[in-house]
Design an enzyme around this catalytic site. Sequence first.
Site, PDB file in Angstrom:
ATOM      1  N   ARG A 129       0.835  -1.206   0.000  1.00 44.59           N
ATOM      2  CA  ARG A 129       0.000   0.000   0.000  1.00 44.59           C
ATOM      3  C   ARG A 129       0.865   1.249   0.000  1.00 44.59           C
ATOM      4  O   ARG A 129       0.580   2.228  -0.693  1.00 44.59           O
ATOM      5  CB  ARG A 129      -0.936  -0.021   1.212  1.00 44.59           C
ATOM      6  CG  ARG A 129      -2.244  -0.769   1.023  1.00 44.59           C
ATOM      7  CD  ARG A 129      -2.059  -2.160   0.441  1.00 44.59           C
ATOM      8  NE  ARG A 129      -3.322  -2.881   0.243  1.00 44.59           N
ATOM      9  CZ  ARG A 129      -3.669  -3.958   0.902  1.00 44.59           C
ATOM     10  NH1 ARG A 129      -2.858  -4.460   1.850  1.00 44.59           N
ATOM     11  NH2 ARG A 129      -4.815  -4.564   0.637  1.00 44.59           N
TER      12      ARG A 129
ATOM     13  N   ASP B  98       0.632  -6.843  -3.548  1.00 47.75           N
ATOM     14  CA  ASP B  98      -0.808  -6.627  -3.398  1.00 47.75           C
ATOM     15  C   ASP B  98      -1.264  -5.727  -4.533  1.00 47.75           C
ATOM     16  O   ASP B  98      -0.451  -5.300  -5.370  1.00 47.75           O
ATOM     17  CB  ASP B  98      -1.146  -6.014  -2.031  1.00 47.75           C
ATOM     18  CG  ASP B  98      -2.491  -6.495  -1.493  1.00 47.75           C
ATOM     19  OD1 ASP B  98      -3.502  -6.339  -2.210  1.00 47.75           O
ATOM     20  OD2 ASP B  98      -2.543  -7.008  -0.366  1.00 47.75           O
TER      21      ASP B  98
ATOM     22  N   HIS C 249      -5.977 -10.416  -4.890  1.00 51.51           N
ATOM     23  CA  HIS C 249      -5.073  -9.309  -4.539  1.00 51.51           C
ATOM     24  C   HIS C 249      -3.888  -9.278  -5.501  1.00 51.51           C
ATOM     25  O   HIS C 249      -2.734  -9.082  -5.092  1.00 51.51           O
ATOM     26  CB  HIS C 249      -4.598  -9.424  -3.086  1.00 51.51           C
ATOM     27  CG  HIS C 249      -5.614  -9.008  -2.071  1.00 51.51           C
ATOM     28  ND1 HIS C 249      -5.989  -7.698  -1.877  1.00 51.51           N
ATOM     29  CD2 HIS C 249      -6.360  -9.727  -1.201  1.00 51.51           C
ATOM     30  CE1 HIS C 249      -6.901  -7.630  -0.923  1.00 51.51           C
ATOM     31  NE2 HIS C 249      -7.159  -8.854  -0.508  1.00 51.51           N
TER      32      HIS C 249
ATOM     33  N   ASP D  20      -6.426 -14.759   0.675  1.00 52.42           N
ATOM     34  CA  ASP D  20      -7.569 -14.085   1.294  1.00 52.42           C
ATOM     35  C   ASP D  20      -8.372 -13.289   0.271  1.00 52.42           C
ATOM     36  O   ASP D  20      -7.851 -12.871  -0.762  1.00 52.42           O
ATOM     37  CB  ASP D  20      -7.096 -13.140   2.402  1.00 52.42           C
ATOM     38  CG  ASP D  20      -6.162 -12.058   1.884  1.00 52.42           C
ATOM     39  OD1 ASP D  20      -5.227 -12.395   1.131  1.00 52.42           O
ATOM     40  OD2 ASP D  20      -6.367 -10.878   2.206  1.00 52.42           O
ATOM     41  N   GLU D  21      -9.631 -13.082   0.603  1.00 54.29           N
ATOM     42  CA  GLU D  21     -10.512 -12.149  -0.102  1.00 54.29           C
ATOM     43  C   GLU D  21     -10.459 -12.325  -1.620  1.00 54.29           C
ATOM     44  O   GLU D  21     -10.446 -11.362  -2.381  1.00 54.29           O
ATOM     45  CB  GLU D  21     -10.156 -10.711   0.281  1.00 54.29           C
ATOM     46  CG  GLU D  21     -10.330 -10.443   1.771  1.00 54.29           C
ATOM     47  CD  GLU D  21      -9.903  -9.043   2.180  1.00 54.29           C
ATOM     48  OE1 GLU D  21     -10.445  -8.523   3.163  1.00 54.29           O
ATOM     49  OE2 GLU D  21      -9.002  -8.474   1.526  1.00 54.29           O
TER      50      GLU D  21
ATOM     51  N   TRP E  35      -7.198 -14.769  10.849  1.00 50.71           N
ATOM     52  CA  TRP E  35      -7.357 -13.319  11.010  1.00 50.71           C
ATOM     53  C   TRP E  35      -8.811 -12.901  11.197  1.00 50.71           C
ATOM     54  O   TRP E  35      -9.083 -11.890  11.833  1.00 50.71           O
ATOM     55  CB  TRP E  35      -6.737 -12.584   9.823  1.00 50.71           C
ATOM     56  CG  TRP E  35      -7.488 -12.690   8.533  1.00 50.71           C
ATOM     57  CD1 TRP E  35      -7.473 -13.723   7.655  1.00 50.71           C
ATOM     58  CD2 TRP E  35      -8.361 -11.710   7.960  1.00 50.71           C
ATOM     59  NE1 TRP E  35      -8.269 -13.464   6.568  1.00 50.71           N
ATOM     60  CE2 TRP E  35      -8.833 -12.226   6.721  1.00 50.71           C
ATOM     61  CE3 TRP E  35      -8.779 -10.438   8.345  1.00 50.71           C
ATOM     62  CZ2 TRP E  35      -9.702 -11.530   5.895  1.00 50.71           C
ATOM     63  CZ3 TRP E  35      -9.650  -9.734   7.519  1.00 50.71           C
ATOM     64  CH2 TRP E  35     -10.103 -10.275   6.316  1.00 50.71           C
TER      65      TRP E  35
ATOM     66  N   PHE F 268      -3.017  -3.774  13.976  1.00 49.48           N
ATOM     67  CA  PHE F 268      -2.482  -2.535  14.521  1.00 49.48           C
ATOM     68  C   PHE F 268      -2.683  -1.348  13.586  1.00 49.48           C
ATOM     69  O   PHE F 268      -2.226  -0.242  13.881  1.00 49.48           O
ATOM     70  CB  PHE F 268      -1.002  -2.708  14.874  1.00 49.48           C
ATOM     71  CG  PHE F 268      -0.748  -3.727  15.974  1.00 49.48           C
ATOM     72  CD1 PHE F 268      -1.790  -4.229  16.737  1.00 49.48           C
ATOM     73  CD2 PHE F 268       0.529  -4.181  16.236  1.00 49.48           C
ATOM     74  CE1 PHE F 268      -1.571  -5.164  17.742  1.00 49.48           C
ATOM     75  CE2 PHE F 268       0.767  -5.114  17.242  1.00 49.48           C
ATOM     76  CZ  PHE F 268      -0.286  -5.607  17.984  1.00 49.48           C
TER      77      PHE F 268
ATOM     78  N   THR G  22      -1.108  -0.925   5.714  1.00 45.13           N
ATOM     79  CA  THR G  22      -0.653   0.463   5.612  1.00 45.13           C
ATOM     80  C   THR G  22      -1.474   1.320   4.650  1.00 45.13           C
ATOM     81  O   THR G  22      -0.970   2.314   4.120  1.00 45.13           O
ATOM     82  CB  THR G  22       0.835   0.500   5.192  1.00 45.13           C
ATOM     83  OG1 THR G  22       0.999  -0.176   3.939  1.00 45.13           O
ATOM     84  CG2 THR G  22       1.705  -0.150   6.254  1.00 45.13           C
ATOM     85  N   GLU G  23      -2.745   0.988   4.448  1.00 43.08           N
ATOM     86  CA  GLU G  23      -3.581   1.845   3.605  1.00 43.08           C
ATOM     87  C   GLU G  23      -3.542   3.300   4.076  1.00 43.08           C
ATOM     88  O   GLU G  23      -3.488   4.232   3.261  1.00 43.08           O
ATOM     89  CB  GLU G  23      -5.031   1.352   3.608  1.00 43.08           C
ATOM     90  CG  GLU G  23      -5.271   0.084   2.820  1.00 43.08           C
ATOM     91  CD  GLU G  23      -5.177  -1.162   3.676  1.00 43.08           C
ATOM     92  OE1 GLU G  23      -4.490  -1.102   4.726  1.00 43.08           O
ATOM     93  OE2 GLU G  23      -5.774  -2.198   3.307  1.00 43.08           O
TER      94      GLU G  23
END
Length: 777
Positions: free
Chosen positions: A174, A203, A278, A342-343, A409, A435, A485-486
Amino acid sequence: MKKTYILLILLAQVLISCNPKPKEKGIVEIIPQPTTCKIIPGFFELNAETKIVLPPNVNSLNEAGILQDVLAKVTGFTCDITTDDGIENAILFKSVGGDVMGTEGYELEVNDDQVIIRSAADAGFFYGIQTLLQILPSEVFGDTIVDRNWKIPQCQIEDHPRFSWRGMHLDVSRHFFPVSFVKKYIDLIAMHKMNKFHWHLTDDNGWRIEIKKYPKLTDVAAWRVDRTSEPWREVTPPKPGEKATYGGYYTQDEIREVVAYAAKRHVEIIPEIEMPGHTSEVFAAYPELSCAGEELYVQPGSYWPNVDIFCAGKEETFTFIENVLTEVMELFPSEYVHIGGDEATKDRWEACPLCQKRMKEEGLSNEHELQSWFIKRVEKFLNAHGKKLIGWDEILEGGLAPEATVMSWRGFHGGIDAARQGHDVVMCPTAYCYFDYYQADPDFEPEAIGGLTTLKKVYAFEPIPADLNVEQSKHILGAQGNLWTEFIQTPEHAEYMALPRMTALAEVVWSPVANRDWSDFLLRLQEQFNRFDQMDVNYSRGSWKVTIEPTWEKGAYQIALETEQINPLVHFTLDGSDPSLASPIYKQPFSIDSSVIIKAGIFKDDQLKEAISKKEIIFHKAFGLRGILRMEPNQNYMAKGSLSLTDGLKGSDNFRDGYWLGFQGDDLDFTVDLEKPVNIQQVSISFLQNEGAWIIMPKEVKIEILDSEMQVMAKVVIQPEYQPEVVGTWIEDVAIDFDNIQGNIIHILAKNYGRLPDWHAYAGNEAWIFVDEVVVN
């Protein structure tokens, strides 16, 4: 943890428990808390003649060199390394058997003439050094020579980790972070006795690792147009002809440099190469690997749903993946390779003739099984090269690969399922380990992705779910903190979000459960802050908000006002008015016996430090009675279970505040026994809607009053009002009046909306119900 203070004026040595007091008194503040620690009156003092002793049977020259470099930098003492183990005024490394302490355990003994570190392996010596540095003055973590007495309290410490996986994650897709910061991040991991660095290298927003065979991954996929001045979720797409100038990547030489740097500090780097989803940045460089074959641009901001995915029907997809992983494996000696998983939205696969053909050929009944087949094929390749596959918990869907390790997660459920199937698990549930979530009141914090994960919540995390038996629990390798870190563009911001939550997690994964104590941790944390200051780390001081914590104590309802600060000045009121300097000062928990509105705030320098905390406590006929939930809430939104519905506390407009129960796809079915016949005039229940989070008002709510024989005395069914145009959070109190009906039992059934309706951006996905306090009058 109960503290015992003993003062004996004797000439003999007196052993006292480790407690957070000034170092001048010989007390130490160690994080994570050691297994056992005893302090002995007296000191060992470093001086220009102090040596580091490595006997001939100890080969830990790397670890001795690290200690030598640190001490030389701040003391000016050379601390020569020698093999002569007969000298005094020395820091002595001693090799011992590893049957008890393992390869990461150590013993640290400090006498008046010698410091002795005992371990069975290099890692144990390294962690013994980390503890030794923490019992020195905090200036030892600086980078300039300090003219002072370098005293080390005499002590006896035995220590070993609870878990083998103690990790931190960093997303560099990101936003790209330079090698210098990655090394600093590794230093922070190592000083906390953590041993895994999960490096999220690819990503949708950028590919960050040089692959020689595919140069366009770094020429094209590593760069995007600069939209750092725009909100992440509202970025504008590239303009025609606009150059992609924002991003970066790590050369293979830089990767080797970082891997070697981490290895010296006993940190294993686990690379993550995302697949099958992703991966839209790959298709900016190699569009032929997607189902549609469309050349995309690298996403400059949020990309959701991320529908673009590797085509599972093309053999060239797997040729690409295997070639990439071959170069990755040559760079990273780690036991694991993380493949994401994921996703992965399946829309493209559903419409792709080649993917459908693949499903037919392989006898797969749906796209979830196709993803499972995809992951299993990649795992077979990794296993053939001596590597283990690890992935996010979505890899469970459609069937888990035979040897895969699961990173859980989305709560605990994925980890529980995997462990029950005999697979290893790393726990990192969002509620405790993400976090990038806010760590304090959002009104006083830098913008974050959402959520609320306070320091105290991280410290309360227990990686082993109670649902697992002893044998299944052995599959829980440990846990890690994840830093996406978006909303984090700079190293300074990354440090602020990671610390001190990393510190809390380090103690969770290292220290025995019995040794963990929140109040004691807060005291020790103050010295850790001094170390961070010396390291020029931009850490958070934690939340200045008061947490209002009600509990039952000795038959009374007690209120505790807790904070993450040390000895704060807290003023509070019980009548709903805002507290001021004239309001009562909180000193200890107090009792209440009627409905109140509590407000509290921390004051510093005669000013309110942050926002006032408010909590209404409602006394009613079902107050404090634990009911029965027919369906369990989602593990991320369990609050206190069924008691949350009758504890007198209403949730706020933040559905993550720990008071709401959340059910995805399931109904709320709740029964509470009032324990005696009660005349009932009204029953109310609160629901929350936040359509952006897929939380919708229930279709209908049925409330029944029953007698002790379960005969229905009264029943009402209503349809709550919901408004799709409402943006953000909306709370509705559904209140039903009864004509003084006598009953023993209340039964409430709230029907889930089911699939999100057509007007919703994510129509077809399962909706949530969020519910809180049931009030019976």
